[in-house]
Scaffold this motif. Structure first.
Motif, PDB file in Angstrom:
ATOM      1  N   LYS A  51       0.846  -1.188   0.000  1.00  0.00           N
ATOM      2  CA  LYS A  51       0.000   0.000   0.000  1.00  0.00           C
ATOM      3  C   LYS A  51       0.886   1.244   0.000  1.00  0.00           C
ATOM      4  N   CYS A  52       0.399   2.310  -0.625  1.00  0.00           N
ATOM      5  CA  CYS A  52       1.192   3.531  -0.746  1.00  0.00           C
ATOM      6  C   CYS A  52       0.262   4.730  -0.868  1.00  0.00           C
ATOM      7  N   GLU A  53       0.693   5.872  -0.352  1.00  0.00           N
ATOM      8  CA  GLU A  53      -0.080   7.092  -0.545  1.00  0.00           C
ATOM      9  C   GLU A  53      -0.135   7.377  -2.043  1.00  0.00           C
ATOM     10  N   PRO A  54      -1.294   7.759  -2.584  1.00  0.00           N
ATOM     11  CA  PRO A  54      -1.446   7.915  -4.034  1.00  0.00           C
ATOM     12  C   PRO A  54      -0.414   8.812  -4.707  1.00  0.00           C
ATOM     13  N   ASP A  55      -0.116   9.980  -4.144  1.00  0.00           N
ATOM     14  CA  ASP A  55       0.856  10.881  -4.773  1.00  0.00           C
ATOM     15  C   ASP A  55       2.258  10.276  -4.775  1.00  0.00           C
TER      16      ASP A  55
END
Length: 118
Positions: A51-55
């Motif tokens: 999982k990763c922050e979108p930006d």
């Protein structure tokens, strides 16, 4: 990072468990029932969905084309597939930890407190 090292690192986090809901070949690492990493540990090359922050996900994909790509069979906005051997171990560890932290941040406050992560 070897498959054994990836497994061991994922299981170091508070309340982390390994499950096999998609069959025996796919390890799913969860915290309190929520997935933070997914990997076919026998696969070559070794990859992990994180999982990763979108930006940040977009920036990482641009900085590491072909090595960090939109999450395979996942929400492409929030998940990356990372080719583990193509990155330094330290970076892989940071990406796994960020994934865990994002999942924990989405848990109810009482659960976060139980994990000592307000």
């Amino acid at each position: 990072m070897t498959p054994e090292e990836l497994r061991a690192f994922c299981l170091e986090f508070n309340a982390a468990v390994e499950e096999f809901p998609f069959g025996p070949e796919t390890s799913v690492f969860k915290v309190l029932g929520k997935m933070f990493a997914l990997s076919a540990l026998d696969a070559t090359p070794l990859t992990a969905n994180l999982k990763c922050e979108p930006d940040l996900a977009v920036r990482l994909r641009a900085d590491h084309p072909g090595v960090i790509v939109p999450g395979w069979h996942m929400n492409k906005r929030h998940w990356n597939t990372v080719t583990v051997a193509a990155l330094p171990d330290r970076m892989v560890r940071e990406l796994v930890e960020d994934s865990y932290d994002l999942v924990v941040a989405g848990l109810p406050r009482a659960d976060r407190l139980r994990l000592n992560r307000p």
